[in-house]
Design a protein around this motif. Structure first.
Motif, PDB file in Angstrom:
ATOM      1  N   ARG A 252       0.892  -1.021   0.477  1.00  0.00           N
ATOM      2  CA  ARG A 252       0.212   0.212  -0.258  1.00  0.00           C
ATOM      3  C   ARG A 252       1.178   0.720  -0.258  1.00  0.00           C
ATOM      4  O   ARG A 252       1.966   1.347   0.934  1.00  0.00           O
ATOM      5  CB  ARG A 252      -1.232  -0.089   1.026  1.00  0.00           C
ATOM      6  N   LEU A 253       0.654   2.471  -1.192  1.00  0.00           N
ATOM      7  CA  LEU A 253       1.433   3.363  -0.847  1.00  0.00           C
ATOM      8  C   LEU A 253       0.724   4.823  -0.589  1.00  0.00           C
ATOM      9  O   LEU A 253      -0.292   4.500  -1.713  1.00  0.00           O
ATOM     10  CB  LEU A 253       2.191   3.035  -2.676  1.00  0.00           C
ATOM     11  N   ARG A 254       1.671   5.068  -0.222  1.00  0.00           N
ATOM     12  CA  ARG A 254       0.625   6.821   0.261  1.00  0.00           C
ATOM     13  C   ARG A 254       1.956   8.024  -0.682  1.00  0.00           C
ATOM     14  O   ARG A 254       3.046   8.230  -0.200  1.00  0.00           O
ATOM     15  CB  ARG A 254       0.195   6.956   1.222  1.00  0.00           C
ATOM     16  N   HIS A 255       1.929   8.062  -1.978  1.00  0.00           N
ATOM     17  CA  HIS A 255       2.629   9.480  -2.333  1.00  0.00           C
ATOM     18  C   HIS A 255       2.227  10.667  -2.029  1.00  0.00           C
ATOM     19  O   HIS A 255       2.945  11.626  -1.984  1.00  0.00           O
ATOM     20  CB  HIS A 255       2.810   9.411  -4.013  1.00  0.00           C
ATOM     21  N   THR A 256       0.725  11.191  -1.445  1.00  0.00           N
ATOM     22  CA  THR A 256       1.208  12.329  -1.564  1.00  0.00           C
ATOM     23  C   THR A 256       0.506  12.122   0.977  1.00  0.00           C
ATOM     24  O   THR A 256      -0.561  11.604   0.700  1.00  0.00           O
ATOM     25  CB  THR A 256       0.021  12.886  -1.322  1.00  0.00           C
ATOM     26  N   PRO A 257       0.955  12.612   2.133  1.00  0.00           N
ATOM     27  CA  PRO A 257       0.652  13.272   2.967  1.00  0.00           C
ATOM     28  C   PRO A 257      -0.956  13.080   3.690  1.00  0.00           C
ATOM     29  O   PRO A 257      -1.600  13.985   2.901  1.00  0.00           O
ATOM     30  CB  PRO A 257       1.086  14.202   3.841  1.00  0.00           C
ATOM     31  N   ALA A 258      -1.261  12.172   4.028  1.00  0.00           N
ATOM     32  CA  ALA A 258      -2.640  12.387   4.910  1.00  0.00           C
ATOM     33  C   ALA A 258      -3.025  13.186   5.930  1.00  0.00           C
ATOM     34  O   ALA A 258      -2.022  13.097   6.866  1.00  0.00           O
ATOM     35  CB  ALA A 258      -3.472  10.692   4.948  1.00  0.00           C
ATOM     36  N   HIS A 259      -4.096  14.176   5.773  1.00  0.00           N
ATOM     37  CA  HIS A 259      -4.906  13.871   7.672  1.00  0.00           C
ATOM     38  C   HIS A 259      -4.439  12.973   7.999  1.00  0.00           C
ATOM     39  O   HIS A 259      -5.654  12.104   8.121  1.00  0.00           O
ATOM     40  CB  HIS A 259      -5.509  14.905   7.335  1.00  0.00           C
ATOM     41  N   HIS A 260      -4.263  13.460  10.061  1.00  0.00           N
ATOM     42  CA  HIS A 260      -4.404  12.970  10.973  1.00  0.00           C
ATOM     43  C   HIS A 260      -5.930  12.200  11.017  1.00  0.00           C
ATOM     44  O   HIS A 260      -6.504  11.449  12.060  1.00  0.00           O
ATOM     45  CB  HIS A 260      -3.413  13.468  12.451  1.00  0.00           C
ATOM     46  N   ALA A 261      -6.750  13.070  11.076  1.00  0.00           N
ATOM     47  CA  ALA A 261      -8.149  13.357  11.217  1.00  0.00           C
ATOM     48  C   ALA A 261      -8.245  11.846  10.699  1.00  0.00           C
ATOM     49  O   ALA A 261      -9.516  11.175  10.651  1.00  0.00           O
ATOM     50  CB  ALA A 261      -8.792  14.450  10.733  1.00  0.00           C
ATOM     51  N   ALA A 262      -8.438  11.890   9.566  1.00  0.00           N
ATOM     52  CA  ALA A 262      -8.698  10.632   8.751  1.00  0.00           C
ATOM     53  C   ALA A 262      -8.571   8.801   9.271  1.00  0.00           C
ATOM     54  O   ALA A 262      -9.358   8.466   8.671  1.00  0.00           O
ATOM     55  CB  ALA A 262      -8.193  10.445   6.756  1.00  0.00           C
ATOM     56  N   ALA A 263      -7.828   8.888  10.252  1.00  0.00           N
ATOM     57  CA  ALA A 263      -7.436   7.782  10.477  1.00  0.00           C
ATOM     58  C   ALA A 263      -9.115   7.458  11.875  1.00  0.00           C
ATOM     59  O   ALA A 263      -9.469   6.295  11.980  1.00  0.00           O
ATOM     60  CB  ALA A 263      -6.788   7.765  11.807  1.00  0.00           C
ATOM     61  N   HIS A 264      -9.563   8.379  12.166  1.00  0.00           N
ATOM     62  CA  HIS A 264     -10.829   8.129  12.916  1.00  0.00           C
ATOM     63  C   HIS A 264     -11.739   7.785  11.945  1.00  0.00           C
ATOM     64  O   HIS A 264     -12.710   6.988  12.645  1.00  0.00           O
ATOM     65  CB  HIS A 264     -11.788   9.749  13.300  1.00  0.00           C
ATOM     66  N   ASN A 265     -11.663   7.413  10.903  1.00  0.00           N
ATOM     67  CA  ASN A 265     -12.911   7.208   9.582  1.00  0.00           C
ATOM     68  C   ASN A 265     -12.498   5.570   9.443  1.00  0.00           C
ATOM     69  O   ASN A 265     -13.134   5.301   9.149  1.00  0.00           O
ATOM     70  CB  ASN A 265     -13.218   8.051   8.551  1.00  0.00           C
ATOM     71  N   LEU A 266     -11.274   4.918  10.619  1.00  0.00           N
ATOM     72  CA  LEU A 266     -11.354   3.965   9.408  1.00  0.00           C
ATOM     73  C   LEU A 266     -11.550   2.894  10.682  1.00  0.00           C
ATOM     74  O   LEU A 266     -11.220   3.197  11.901  1.00  0.00           O
ATOM     75  CB  LEU A 266      -9.737   3.838   9.318  1.00  0.00           C
ATOM     76  N   LEU A 267     -11.504   1.488  10.133  1.00  0.00           N
ATOM     77  CA  LEU A 267     -11.532   0.408  11.319  1.00  0.00           C
ATOM     78  C   LEU A 267      -9.596  -0.680  11.350  1.00  0.00           C
ATOM     79  O   LEU A 267      -9.228   0.117  10.268  1.00  0.00           O
ATOM     80  CB  LEU A 267     -12.318  -0.748  10.350  1.00  0.00           C
ATOM     81  N   PRO A 268      -9.879  -0.992  12.462  1.00  0.00           N
ATOM     82  CA  PRO A 268      -8.402  -1.612  12.465  1.00  0.00           C
ATOM     83  C   PRO A 268      -8.202  -2.527  10.862  1.00  0.00           C
ATOM     84  O   PRO A 268      -9.091  -3.205  10.668  1.00  0.00           O
ATOM     85  CB  PRO A 268      -8.612  -2.959  13.582  1.00  0.00           C
ATOM     86  N   ALA A 269      -6.871  -2.613  10.435  1.00  0.00           N
ATOM     87  CA  ALA A 269      -6.677  -3.281   8.920  1.00  0.00           C
ATOM     88  C   ALA A 269      -6.372  -4.522   9.176  1.00  0.00           C
ATOM     89  O   ALA A 269      -6.529  -5.379  10.656  1.00  0.00           O
ATOM     90  CB  ALA A 269      -5.844  -2.394   8.589  1.00  0.00           C
ATOM     91  N   LEU A 270      -6.728  -5.675   8.422  1.00  0.00           N
ATOM     92  CA  LEU A 270      -7.030  -6.728   8.408  1.00  0.00           C
ATOM     93  C   LEU A 270      -5.429  -7.476   8.594  1.00  0.00           C
ATOM     94  O   LEU A 270      -4.378  -6.964   8.011  1.00  0.00           O
ATOM     95  CB  LEU A 270      -7.382  -6.980   6.806  1.00  0.00           C
TER      96      LEU A 270
END
Length: 422
Positions: free
Chosen positions: A185-203
């Motif tokens: 999984r590649l992220r070429h542009t930085p994500a904002h930390h607030a996006a983590a609140h919308n996530l479930l624990p990864a498989l």
């Protein structure tokens, strides 16, 4: 299973790779863990493939999914028609949220882009494919690609590894595939930390399921395998001796040490959960210049050899730093453990900096950390483990959190609330 040629993205035909159900779930894991609303772009999936089914399963009511039959210039008319027919057969709920296009030029940027074809061939070919797909990832979004785990004589896997070293936010080895594959999984542009609140624990495909609620971490599978291998060697070398029973009987308790149970994570946004199982050693306020000039609330937990040693994120946030400091191996329940070898994971959160410290102990000599800098962790998500007795410390901004535990309390990683945000 659906077969794709290795190097399908670059037009180089080699031994076929089968993308099975487990590998497909890993490929679609970023879609599945995103609480939405989100947009997805699936490239190179055939009608009826396991990857397409996994992507459709990840859809929520406000989501949108675009499907392209190939990563090349354009797909065959028959492949596009088959995809559209397959989507229509899934019912209106799916067809209303899914669009099939003939080429990448018709696709719009998406939060999660998945290349369903295994990437192989030369490094230049792989670089061209990745560059084209990266343009279709929204800011902070994720590009997911799969390569053969067993290196073939091509530069594609090396190119993906190079980009993963720079932009990787997660990598999973899927052994239960034919042949085994690695998903990056590649992220070429930085994500904002607030996006983590919308996530479930990864498989975590590295965990081997025993029951619906209990898994064994891959480290435990490897350790048990080594023990059984030593037993087999001892039996072959000295058939009349009972010495082989020692490693054979040790295999089960060694595997049990690496047990990885499923946990119910509190939905309360103000809750901070334990980073590990164990006994609370201390709750104190202190300053630590490594994490900033503010005062921190530190909650330290001791893990005995009988505790689950998988570590979990106490809060949702973005990993912004990770470093290891050298030291000794004092017993983890003693004050001297403060100076043991330790791994520091610093999270950026809506409440300020949060640090999770994995400390070694008298027996523990290895720390595993699986969250690269730049990755987003959901609250309660597994991010590593410590082998045998050890300690975890959670640092929270003292003026924004109040403790919910006291020394001597027992806590359960990912479930017990150890503090609350003010």
């Amino acid at each position: 299973m659906t077969q794709f040629p290795v190097g399908g993205a670059s037009g180089v035909s080699r031994r076929p790779i089968q993308i099975g159900d487990r590998a497909a779930r890993v490929l679609a894991s970023e879609l599945a863990r995103h609480g939405g609303p989100k947009t997805g772009l699936l490239v190179g999936a055939a009608a009826g493939s396991a990857t397409l089914a996994a992507a459709i399963d990840a859809l929520l009511p406000d989501d949108r999914l675009t499907i392209v039959a190939t990563s090349g210039a354009s797909a065959a008319a028959g492949a596009v028609a088959a995809l559209r027919e397959h989507v229509e057969r899934q019912g209106r709920w799916v067809s209303d949220r899914t669009r099939v296009v003939e080429s990448l030029t018709e696709a719009e940027p998406a939060d999660v882009v998945i290349l369903a074809e295994p990437l192989a061939g030369g490094a230049d070919d792989a670089r061209t494919v990745l560059a084209g797909l990266t343009k279709l990832v929204t800011t902070g979004g994720v590009l997911t690609v799969v390569v053969p785990a067993t290196r073939l004589p091509s530069g594609a896997a090396d190119e993906v590894e190079r980009q993963a070293a720079l932009y990787g936010v997660g990598s999973d080895l899927v052994l239960r595939n034919v042949p085994p594959v690695r998903v990056h999984r590649l992220r070429h542009t930085p994500a904002h930390h607030a996006a983590a609140h919308n996530l479930l624990p990864a498989l975590r495909p590295s965990s081997v399921p025993l029951t619906r609620g209990m898994h064994i971490d891959s480290n435990g599978v490897a350790a048990a395998g080594i023990a059984l291998g030593l037993a087999a060697l001892a039996k072959a070398a000295r058939p009349k001796s009972k010495l082989w029973l020692v490693p054979a009987l040790a295999a089960a308790p060694v595997a049990a040490f690496f047990r990885d149970p499923q946990r119910d994570v509190p939905e309360d946004a103000s809750a901070v959960v334990a980073a590990s199982d164990g006994k609370v050693l201390g709750v104190e306020r202190l300053h630590d210049k490594r994490f900033g000039d503010i005062e921190f609330l530190r909650i330290a937990v001791f893990l005995s050899v009988l505790d689950v040693h998988v570590n979990r994120a106490p809060v949702a946030g973005k990993v912004v730093d990770y470093f290891v400091e050298d030291g000794g191996y004092a017993a983890a329940m003693k004050p001297e453990a403060e100076h043991n070898v330790a791994a520091y994971t610093l999270l950026e959160t809506a409440h300020g900096p949060v640090a999770v410290v994995q400390r070694t102990g008298l027996i523990a000599r290895r720390i595993v950390q699986r969250a690269p800098v730049g990755s987003l962790l959901a609250k309660g998500e597994r991010f590593g483990l410590i082998r045998f007795g050890s300690r975890t410390d959670v640092y929270l901004p003292a003026d924004k959190a109040t403790p919910a535990v006291a020394p001597g309390d027992r806590v359960v990683g990912g479930s017990t609330v150890i503090a609350t945000w003010l």
